[in-house]
Write an enzyme that holds these catalytic residues in place. Structure first.
Site, mmCIF file in Angstrom:
data_model
loop_
_atom_site.group_PDB
_atom_site.id
_atom_site.type_symbol
_atom_site.label_atom_id
_atom_site.label_comp_id
_atom_site.label_asym_id
_atom_site.label_seq_id
_atom_site.Cartn_x
_atom_site.Cartn_y
_atom_site.Cartn_z
ATOM 1 C CE LYS A 172 1.952 -9.104 -10.030
ATOM 2 N NZ LYS A 172 1.843 -9.190 -8.733
ATOM 3 C CB THR A 205 -1.216 1.285 -6.890
ATOM 4 O OG1 THR A 205 -0.328 2.138 -6.650
ATOM 5 C CG2 THR A 205 -2.072 1.868 -7.859
ATOM 6 N N GLY A 207 -0.448 -2.393 -2.464
ATOM 7 C CA GLY A 207 -1.326 -3.681 -2.121
ATOM 8 C C GLY A 207 -1.826 -4.274 -3.224
ATOM 9 C CB THR A 208 -2.419 -3.502 -6.765
ATOM 10 O OG1 THR A 208 -0.887 -3.251 -6.839
ATOM 11 C CG2 THR A 208 -3.033 -2.135 -6.744
ATOM 12 N N GLY A 209 -0.753 -6.008 -5.876
ATOM 13 C CA GLY A 209 -0.198 -7.269 -6.080
ATOM 14 C C GLY A 209 -0.965 -8.340 -5.120
ATOM 15 C CB CYS A 210 -0.817 -8.417 -1.327
ATOM 16 S SG CYS A 210 0.859 -7.772 -1.157
#
Ligand code: ATP
Ligand code: HMH
Length: 273
Positions: A172, A205, A207-210
């Site tokens: 990412k 942003t 929690g974008t990864g979750c």
């Protein structure tokens, strides 16, 4: 009904962790189940406290659900300790599920969500059985053991990670600079592609990864091929970032309502590498 599971930590602020995962699952029309690994007292400024769940009880949550439901795809998020990782791997050892490993290590505000001693356990027990892993750049650097300062380094790190047995690495690029948010995807069969979307200049942003890894899990649960699941998940997270809810005073959460309203208006460019 397609059923999926998340094994992750709770974010009391509702923006990341189990809460982000369940919101994503709901919006994408899959039935979400959970095994909670840790509780965090958290808001958009950061993590104020962590209480971890004992290994046996993490296993019991998983086993109880898996005994009853045919879970098709499972993701892991915050796993906190080597002990929990070992317990999760023990449960997964004889199960046949699509596995999305999001190697969550540090929260946006800097709080550690994985003990340092657990990094080796992650590499040893979970990467070899993963369908796909979704590290950001700092996580990929930790897991591969090399410094990443260029796209070339990221590619090198992805290939080191592929040697652990994982089938696909999504690098990412959220933490990099530039007008585009670029993610590079590498498969064990040697193929790869890049996904590019417009970088949104925003603080919203959290929690974008979750959200991204939960969306991959949801699409896999619905029967999408891995590549299509990854591309569709990128669209979900792009929309979730570009229509902010403006909640909280720090890094605000992603917006899960956006996908259903705007899914035909999002641009993600896919470039075969
Ligand atoms: N500002 C942004 N604009 C557009 N896309 C973004 C932005 N920030 C992150 N993304 C995308 O969101 C997804 C998640 O990436 P990111 O690198 O933020 O994950 P992460 O660091 O694991 O997130 P978290 O901080 O929640 O753990 C990726 O597809 C990334 O390209
Ligand atoms: C519980 C939890 N999981 C993951 C993250 C990473 O965003 C977070 N901040 N909190």
């Amino acid at each position: 009904m397609d059923i999926v599971m998340t094994v992750a930590g709770s974010d009391s602020g509702g923006g990341a962790g189990i809460q982000a995962d369940l919101k994503t699952f709901q919006e994408l029309g899959v039935f979400g189940t959970t095994a909670i690994t840790a509780l965090t007292a958290q808001n958009t400024w950061g993590v104020e406290g962590i209480v971890s769940v004992e290994q046996d009880f993490v296993k019991q949550q998983m086993l109880t659900v898996l005994a009853d439901f045919p879970v098709r795809a499972l993701k892991t998020g915050m796993l906190f300790s080597a002990e929990i990782i070992e317990g999760v791997a023990q449960v997964l050892a004889d199960k046949d599920m699509l596995l999305v490993i999001d190697p969550v290590m540090i929260a946006k505000g800097g709080a550690p969500l994985l003990q340092r001693s657990a990094i080796e356990a992650l590499k040893k027990h979970l990467l070899p059985i993963a369908t796909v892993i979704t590290p950001n750049i700092p996580e990929a650097a930790e897991l591969s053991g090399i410094e990443i300062t260029s796209a070339e380094d990221a590619k090198k790190a992805a290939h080191i990670l592929l040697q652990t047995g994982v089938n696909c690495v999504v690098m990412k690029g959220g933490h990099l600079e530039g007008d585009q948010a670029v993610d590079a995807v590498y498969f064990a069969d040697g193929t790869s592609f890049m996904m590019e979307s417009q970088r949104i200049r925003t603080k919203q942003t959290h929690g974008t990864g979750c959200t991204f890894s939960a969306a991959i899990t949801a699409f896999l649960g619905k029967g999408f091929e891995l590549k299509e699941a990854i591309i569709e998940a990128k669209k979900y997270v792009q929309l979730a970032i570009s229509h902010p809810l403006n909640i909280g005073n720090g890094h605000g959460p992603t917006n899960h309502f956006a996908y259903k309203h705007y899914k035909n208006q999002v641009e993600v460019m896919v470039v075969e590498a």
